[in-house]
Structure formats: structure tokens, C-alpha cells
Design a protein around this motif. Structure first.
Motif, mmCIF file in Angstrom:
data_model
loop_
_atom_site.group_PDB
_atom_site.id
_atom_site.type_symbol
_atom_site.label_atom_id
_atom_site.label_comp_id
_atom_site.label_asym_id
_atom_site.label_seq_id
_atom_site.Cartn_x
_atom_site.Cartn_y
_atom_site.Cartn_z
ATOM 1 N N GLU A 225 -1.373 -0.198 1.891
ATOM 2 C CA GLU A 225 -0.042 0.176 1.406
ATOM 3 C C GLU A 225 -0.103 0.537 -0.082
ATOM 4 O OE1 GLU A 225 4.515 -1.704 1.244
ATOM 5 O OE2 GLU A 225 2.820 -3.035 1.214
ATOM 6 N N VAL B 284 2.393 0.739 -3.284
ATOM 7 C CA VAL B 284 3.704 0.419 -3.852
ATOM 8 C C VAL B 284 3.816 1.082 -5.218
ATOM 9 C CG1 VAL B 284 5.047 -1.460 -4.881
ATOM 10 C CG2 VAL B 284 3.978 -1.788 -2.639
ATOM 11 N N ASP C 281 4.113 4.497 -0.454
ATOM 12 C CA ASP C 281 4.805 4.136 0.783
ATOM 13 C C ASP C 281 6.105 3.406 0.481
ATOM 14 O OD1 ASP C 281 2.543 4.813 2.640
ATOM 15 O OD2 ASP C 281 1.572 3.303 1.363
ATOM 16 N N THR C 282 6.110 2.664 -0.614
ATOM 17 C CA THR C 282 7.246 1.809 -0.928
ATOM 18 C C THR C 282 7.576 1.982 -2.403
ATOM 19 O OG1 THR C 282 6.179 0.204 0.541
ATOM 20 C CG2 THR C 282 8.068 -0.585 -0.724
ATOM 21 N N ILE D 79 9.611 0.293 -5.603
ATOM 22 C CA ILE D 79 10.273 -0.929 -6.055
ATOM 23 C C ILE D 79 10.878 -0.648 -7.425
ATOM 24 C CG2 ILE D 79 9.936 -3.307 -6.810
ATOM 25 C CD1 ILE D 79 7.856 -3.633 -4.657
#
Lengths: 229, 261
Positions: free
Chosen positions: A37, A39, A219-220, A222
């Protein structure tokens, strides 16, 4: 299982030279990153994005909370680990590509890139061959490989730094603005390299101001403003 | 990753030394493991050189002890060893690089002899082998083979310092103590020496304690750091953490006092 887990991490700087001024920067930073992943930390400048990377790497001391990194079969809490445990985690597991190359006088670009790999146990000749491949891929002309990078352009230094940080196959990678001073061609190379690392299972935390690159690898997202102290 | 069973190579506890009423250093404890490089930083009079002399057994502490794990795996207190045993350590397992190379070299004998002497002290007898080993080490510290028969008197300061390093490392020590190894050298000469030291400690995985007042030297060479002031330890930790996020008021002052290049 998470490769990296931050739990209620907080950071306050105390400036003793300014009469003990307390400067809270982060509180309750909680997120996790799975293998494979990527981030991306977002938020305006000064929101503490780079500070989060420095806390994970152990560059900044973590005041509260835990920073758990999966290192082989062990979980190490960077917030409480002894210096030599952090050094061991950096060798085996945790890579960090900063924005700027810390050039060492007299050391060639090739050796700067090969060095962390040699420290991890790769034979020097083999590490240098791997370093050469990576420098070639990042379009650093071969005539520069034997020179110390202190006199290279900003973009060239950043690519040397990227090669140094990306050569070891660290399962957890921190990338601070990896494409900031790169042209489109080299940006594409870096995007490919980061994607390959994700496919091989690396957990990545990055800061990217360039929307295109972010869309290509993250992917993410924050938003770090929610961690403002 | 890290074996819990691993014992420190060098362990100091509660080291205290007064010179009469004058404090040298007080209550210093540290553990150094194989392959670790620790920098001890502080200003003149901070007690860092006293600490180095205590750790390397050159002076006896008023209280506290230094324990060293020898190659046979035994951990022994330095001052419980016999004098010959301690001397044997100096010749085999340890190196000491002085700030002033004249203190660490024999100025009247050739460069090759300076390096070879350490080998003879550990029992080497074959002249050709000694000369080959000395020549090899001179090469590794970037001293031309054509200078092997010259005495260090004819060498520049930087060359003398490199020769002192070769003399110390030829017996493959496990631990090396360095007292301001780049002090008193021109900046360009310093850079060459630092690069050399950096490569040597990482290639040979040698443990080292480096006393320096130069934070840039500490950052370049060490993975751990100890900050001292007025004979006591102010702060210890990972080198980059202590320099990037200093906690103690004195460390903040030290770090903020550096002029950026």
C-alpha cells in the motif's frame, strides 16, 4: 498484518533557547500501512507531514504513542526502541528518501548509491553493479558516476538520492517529495520504480505535491491537518 | 534481528574521576556493541578526553568500572586484569588514535617500521611478510609506497595522521579510540581523513569511540552520540536524533551554534 502502524503519536518541540517555549506540532497521529500500500500524506506546508516521516524513521523523538514496524518476524516500536535496534531496523526494513542529498566529500555518486546495500551485506562489486543499473535507469550520465555529487544539479542530486534510497529492498519506505525537482521523463521513471516496489510488497508513506504523481502511485490519502496539535 | 544474548564489547558503569578537587567526569555509563561507532561531543573541559582515557584504561577511575569482552568471550574488568593482560589488549584488540600524531608515532623510525612494529609486538617475525603488510596498509591510507622508508618527520600533518591510523589498524583491532582525529588539520585534509575513517570503520565493522568537538564529524562517522558538559553526560542517543531533535537545553545550544556552510 500491517507493515507499519502509528498509534496516538504526539510530538511537541520544547525550545529551551526561547525560554522553554512549547511548540506542539502533532497529536493523535493514528494510521496504518499494509504491505503493497502507498499512503500519501497531504495538507498545507507546516502541517507536520515531514515531521511524521522523521518520527517514523526515528530522526525525531516520539513523545507519546507507538510506531510499530514489522521487521522480519518481530515488531519494533520505534518510539521506545534502543538506538541500536533502530539502526538494525533501518538496515533491514526501513528506507527513507529525503528531499536533499547529504553529499559526503570525496565519495563518488556510484559509491553513495551502493553504500547502504553494502552495509546490508551485498558484496561491494555486486552492489556497485546494481547501483550502476539504477543510476542508468534514472538517466544519470555514466561520466558522472565516478564524481562526488556535490557539484551536480539539484535534479541530478535528487536522482542520486533516490537511487541510494530505492536500491535496498526495504519493506517499508518513506519518500519525502521524491519527484520535486525532476522533469517529466524522470518523474515517469520514479513512478514506475515505486509501482514495482509496491508490487513486491513494500509499504510506502510519501509526501507528494504533484497531483499527477500522487494519482499514479498513492492508494490512500491522509489529510494531516486532522493531526494538528 | 538483534540477538538478545549479544553482550556489549565495552561496558562502563558509574565512571568517576577527580583530579584533586577538580572534576574530570562523573558517573558516566555506556555500552558499546561490536561494530558501533559512538561519538563523544562537548566543548573543551567537558570531560570527554578524561572519559576516553578512562574507557581505554590509560587512567584508573576514582570509582566505577570498565568491562571489556575479549575474543574468548570472557568479560573482564580492566583494572582486575594483570598489567601484562592489559598491555596485550592494547597491542592486539585496541587502537588509539591521538589528536597529535607525534604521540602515536615513533618519529625517528621509518613509516614501514611504525606500522611493522605493531605486528612484531604480536609475534610476527618474517621480515618480508611484515613489510608487505605494512606496504598494504600504507596503500589503504593513501600513502605512496615510495615513502615507506621515510620517517614521519618528513610527512605532512595529514599524512602523519593517516600513518597513525595504519599503525593502529594493522593488527585488526576490534575497538579503536580516537581523540579529535581531525583536530588541527586543514579542512581539505580533514575531508580526506574523514572519508578514510568512514570507509575503514564500515568495511572492517570495527567498534569505535570518537571524541570530537565537531558535530559534523560526529554526524558523518557515528551512529550513536553522547553529549558532555562540565564532566557529566547531558544527553545520549541515536546521532541523527540527538542532532535533529535535541532535547536538553545545552544540546540545543550546541546544535544551534553551528554556522551553516
Amino acid at each position: 498484518m500491517n507493515a507499519l502502524q502509528l498509534n496516538a503519536v504526539g510530538k511537541t518541540f520544547v525550545m529551551h533557547l526561547q525560554g522553554g517555549l512549547r511548540l506542539p506540532v502533532l497529536r493523535d497521529v493514528t494510521f496504518s500501512v499494509a504491505p503493497g500500500e502507498c499512503v500519501a500524506l497531504t495538507g498545507p506546508s507546516g502541517a507536520g507531514k515531514s515531521s511524521i516521516l522523521k518520527l517514523i524513521y526515528g530522526n525525531y523523538r516520539c513523545d507519546t504513542g507507538q510506531i510499530a514496524i514489522q521487521a522480519g518476524t518481530e515488531t519494533i516500536d520505534i518510539a521506545t526502541a534502543a538506538p541500536r535496534e533502530i539502526i538494525a531496523v533501518r538496515h533491514s526494513t526501513l528506507g527513507y528518501v529525503t528531499q536533499f542529498l547529504r553529499a559526503v566529500p570525496r565519495v563518488s555518486a556510484l559509491d553513495i548509491v551502493a553504500e547502504p546495500q553494502i552495509a546490508r551485506g551485498t558484496k561491494p562489486d555486486e552492489a556497485r553493479a546494481q547501483a550502476a543499473t539504477l543510476l542508468g535507469r534514472l538517466n544519470i550520465p555514466e561520466r558522472l558516476w565516478s564524481l562526488p555529487p556535490a557539484t551536480f544539479s539539484g535534479g541530478e542530486q535528487q536522482r542520486v538520492n533516490l537511487a541510494r534510497g530505492l536500491l535496498p529492498d526495504h519493506p517499508v519506505l518513506l519518500l519525502d517529495e521524491p519527484t520535486a525537482s525532476l522533469d517529466a521523463k524522470n518523474r515517469a521513471v520514479v513512478i514506475d520504480m515505486v509501482r514495482e516496489r509496491k508490487q513486491r510488497g513494500a509499504a510506502i508513506v510519501t509526501i507528494l505535491h504533484d497531483d499527477e504523481t500522487r494519482a499514479a502511485i498513492a492508494d490512500t490519502l491522509i489529510d494531516t491537518t486532522r493531526f494538528a496539535a | 534481528m538483534i540477538s538478545a544474548a549479544e553482550q556489549p564489547l565495552l561496558a562502563a558503569s558509574g565512571l568517576t574521576k577527580y583530579y584533586g578537587a577538580q572534576l574530570g567526569c562523573r558517573d558516566v555509563s555506556l555500552d558499546l556493541y561490536e561494530g558501533e561507532v559512538m561519538a563523544v561531543v562537548g566543548e573543551s573541559g567537558s570531560g570527554k578526553s578524561t572519559l576516553l582515557q578512562l574507557l581505554s584504561g590509560q587512567i584508573e577511575p576514582g570509582s566505577g568500572e570498565v568491562r571489556y569482552r575479549t575474543r574468548d568471550g570472557q568479560t573482564t574488568s580492566l583494572w582486575e586484569m594483570s598489567e601484562p593482560a592489559r598491555r596485550f589488549l592494547y597491542r592486539t584488540d585496541w587502537g588509539f588514535v591521538h589528536q597529535d600524531p607525534q604521540r602515536g608515532l615513533r618519529m625517528g623510525i621509518s613509516a614501514g617500521g611504525n606500522v611493522g612494529e605493531r605486528l612484531m609486538a604480536v609475534g610476527w617475525r618474517n621480515y618480508a611478510q611484515i613489510r608487505d603488510a605494512a606496504a598494504d596498509w600504507l596503500g589503504r591510507v593513501e600513502i605512496s609506497q615510495t615513502r615507506i622508508d621515510d620517517t614521519p618527520r618528513t610527512y605532512s600533518g595529514g599524512m602523519r595522521q593517516r600513518l597513525q591510523i595504519a599503525r593502529n589498524l594493522v593488527t585488526s583491532p576490534r575497538l579503536i579510540f580516537m581523540d579529535e582525529p581531525t583536530g588541527g588539520l586543514d579542512v581539505s585534509v580533514q575531508a580526506r581523513l574523514l572519508d578514510l575513517l568512514r570507509r575503514i570503520v564500515s568495511d572492517l565493522r570495527i567498534a569505535a569511540i570518537i571524541v570530537t568537538h565537531d558535530l559534523a564529524v560526529a554526524r558523518l562517522l557515528s551512529n550513536r552520540i553522547m553529549v558532555m558538559k562540565d564532566g557529566v553526560v547531558i544527553e545520549t542517543g541515536l546521532t541523527d536524533q540527538v542532532l535533529d531533535d535535541p532535547q536538553a537545553p545545552y544540546t540545543q545550544l550546541l546544535v544551534s551554534s553551528i554556522l551553516p556552510a
